[in-house]
Design an enzyme around this catalytic site. Structure first.
Site, PDB file in Angstrom:
ATOM      1  N   HIS A 184       9.384 -12.634  23.173  1.00 37.15           N
ATOM      2  CA  HIS A 184      10.565 -13.460  23.371  1.00 37.15           C
ATOM      3  C   HIS A 184      10.878 -14.260  22.109  1.00 37.15           C
ATOM      4  O   HIS A 184      10.028 -14.446  21.231  1.00 37.15           O
ATOM      5  CB  HIS A 184      10.346 -14.405  24.545  1.00 37.15           C
ATOM      6  CG  HIS A 184      10.329 -13.707  25.872  1.00 37.15           C
ATOM      7  ND1 HIS A 184      10.155 -14.368  27.062  1.00 37.15           N
ATOM      8  CD2 HIS A 184      10.480 -12.398  26.205  1.00 37.15           C
ATOM      9  CE1 HIS A 184      10.186 -13.508  28.066  1.00 37.15           C
ATOM     10  NE2 HIS A 184      10.382 -12.307  27.568  1.00 37.15           N
ATOM     11  N   SER A 190      43.756  14.521  21.138  1.00 38.23           N
ATOM     12  CA  SER A 190      43.542  13.077  21.025  1.00 38.23           C
ATOM     13  C   SER A 190      42.865  12.659  19.719  1.00 38.23           C
ATOM     14  O   SER A 190      42.698  11.460  19.481  1.00 38.23           O
ATOM     15  CB  SER A 190      42.676  12.586  22.193  1.00 38.23           C
ATOM     16  OG  SER A 190      41.400  13.213  22.179  1.00 38.23           O
ATOM     17  N   THR A 229      35.663  13.842  30.507  1.00 38.18           N
ATOM     18  CA  THR A 229      35.459  13.596  29.079  1.00 38.18           C
ATOM     19  C   THR A 229      34.433  14.567  28.506  1.00 38.18           C
ATOM     20  O   THR A 229      34.592  15.089  27.399  1.00 38.18           O
ATOM     21  CB  THR A 229      35.007  12.144  28.848  1.00 38.18           C
ATOM     22  OG1 THR A 229      36.060  11.264  29.259  1.00 38.18           O
ATOM     23  CG2 THR A 229      34.676  11.881  27.391  1.00 38.18           C
ATOM     24  N   TRP A 282      43.081  12.308  15.815  1.00 39.97           N
ATOM     25  CA  TRP A 282      42.679  10.956  16.194  1.00 39.97           C
ATOM     26  C   TRP A 282      43.922  10.114  16.363  1.00 39.97           C
ATOM     27  O   TRP A 282      44.787  10.103  15.475  1.00 39.97           O
ATOM     28  CB  TRP A 282      41.773  10.346  15.148  1.00 39.97           C
ATOM     29  CG  TRP A 282      40.475  11.080  14.986  1.00 39.97           C
ATOM     30  CD1 TRP A 282      40.142  11.957  14.015  1.00 39.97           C
ATOM     31  CD2 TRP A 282      39.311  10.979  15.828  1.00 39.97           C
ATOM     32  NE1 TRP A 282      38.856  12.425  14.178  1.00 39.97           N
ATOM     33  CE2 TRP A 282      38.330  11.826  15.286  1.00 39.97           C
ATOM     34  CE3 TRP A 282      39.018  10.259  16.994  1.00 39.97           C
ATOM     35  CZ2 TRP A 282      37.075  11.977  15.867  1.00 39.97           C
ATOM     36  CZ3 TRP A 282      37.762  10.405  17.547  1.00 39.97           C
ATOM     37  CH2 TRP A 282      36.820  11.247  16.992  1.00 39.97           C
ATOM     38  N   GLU A 316      11.301 -17.427  21.545  1.00 42.22           N
ATOM     39  CA  GLU A 316      10.526 -18.636  21.290  1.00 42.22           C
ATOM     40  C   GLU A 316       9.223 -18.298  20.561  1.00 42.22           C
ATOM     41  O   GLU A 316       8.813 -19.018  19.642  1.00 42.22           O
ATOM     42  CB  GLU A 316      10.214 -19.353  22.605  1.00 42.22           C
ATOM     43  CG  GLU A 316      11.454 -19.855  23.344  1.00 42.22           C
ATOM     44  CD  GLU A 316      11.959 -18.862  24.372  1.00 42.22           C
ATOM     45  OE1 GLU A 316      12.484 -19.287  25.410  1.00 42.22           O
ATOM     46  OE2 GLU A 316      11.849 -17.634  24.117  1.00 42.22           O
TER      47      GLU A 316
END
Length: 355
Positions: free
Chosen positions: A44, A162, A190, A164, A46
């Site tokens: 972590h 699509s 997709t 670009w 800390e």
């Protein structure tokens, strides 16, 4: 505290299921230690900052972007580590709502005789911890919906072209946004249309997000996702009716298969997101097509929307960015608040937060 929050943000997409926390330790006006939660969630923040500060932590002030943990895991609680190091004062931005902590860390600091202040830059800390807080509070990850469109809201020509619509600057920023999320989500359409890799490119050595595909029937080609599934994890969210041979083919390729409800042959978006939350995900970046976007919006699951708008029009024959939504009064449609906008190499980037 601003530095602590900034340090924590650097871990977004790399620390799940743990929060991405930052910690700064000071002696007077001098910073003696700083740290962020390391990839994988340990150690972590800390502990990283305390290790850097060493003996200089005694009598110091620690600024932490989230309440220090109070539970035993692979290490003892961070609040105990702060007390053992002799830290005299802790400034904590917000309380951690995780039931294992939920104020206990702050209570343990007070019991150890440490001066505690809570609430400094709380709004900024909440924004930075949005994914973790959403998983704890709602049982699902935060969801960002990304769209790249013409200025009349189209994602492709009528024939499906699509690449670009937007320029290289927008694509580079998209990869940076991918890297700040735990996972990238697309739908079956997709995958069939683009055979995408769904990885982060052009940013050097970065932690790669999980790749998620929502496909009720698993009617997907075994393309680049399957070819790379053993090196870059792929999770397939499918319905109970998905054919056994399709499941077997993807499992053989190395993908993980997760069954979720699919009433009417369509993945239940709310159930899918709850399952992802149960798996520990905190931040999901959706780059799916119009139908997946519509289902997530209709279910009220989109927390942020990011868009790239290009300076061209594709007309009514182009493919809409968002599929059909349920009929509703204008006032009943989800409303988003503009949080950020700027030009990116001739395109416009805009980020919206659910109101």
């Amino acid at each position: 505290m601003a530095l602590a929050i900034s340090l924590g943000r650097r871990g977004l997409g790399r620390t799940w299921p743990n929060p991405a926390v930052g910690c700064v330790i000071t002696q007077g006006t001098r910073i003696v230690g700083r740290g962020a939660t390391r990839p994988g969630g340990r150690p972590h923040a800390e502990r990283v900052a305390l290790e850097q500060a060493g003996a200089a932590a005694r009598g110091a002030t620690a600024y932490v972007s989230l309440e220090p943990c109070a539970h035993h895991g692979r290490t003892s609680p961070c609040c105990e580590a702060l007390a053992a190091a002799g830290v005299a004062r802790v400034v904590s931005a917000i309380e951690d709502p995780d039931p294992r902590v939920a104020g206990r860390g702050h209570a343990m600091l007070r019991a150890a005789g440490i001066t505690l202040e809570v609430g400094l830059m709380a709004d900024e800390a909440v924004a930075a911890q949005k994914g973790f807080l959403t998983r704890i509070g709602q049982g699902r990850p935060m969801l960002t919906l990304k769209l790249a469109t013409s200025f009349d809201g189209r994602i492709a020509t009528g024939t499906g072209e699509s690449r670009w619509i937007t320029g290289p600057g927008a694509r580079h920023l998209t990869h940076a946004l991918r890297a700040r999320h735990d996972a990238i989500l697309v739908g079956a359409g997709t995958v069939r249309a683009d055979d995408p890799m769904l990885n982060v490119r052009g940013l050097g050595a970065v932690n790669q997000p999980l790749r998620l595909v929502a496909s009720a029937a698993l009617d997907l080609p075994l393309g680049r996702l399957a070819d790379s599934a053993r090196t870059l994890p792929v999770w397939l969210l499918h319905g109970p009716e998905a054919a056994i041979d399709r499941r077997a083919a993807w499992a053989e390729a190395g993908a993980r298969l997760i069954e979720v409800p699919a009433p009417g042959g369509r993945i239940d978006p709310a159930a899918m997101m709850v399952r992802l939350g149960a798996e520990g995900l905190t931040r999901v970046f959706c780059e799916g097509g119009g139908q997946l976007a519509a289902s997530l919006l209709a279910a009220g699951l989109v927390d942020e929307a990011v868009g790239f708008t290009a300076g061209l029009a594709l007309g009514a024959g182009g493919r809409a960015a968002i599929g059909t939504l349920p009929d509703a009064a204008l006032a009943d449609h989800p409303r988003f608040r503009l949080a950020e906008t700027r030009a990116v190499d001739g395109d416009v980037f805009h980020r919206w937060v659910r109101a």
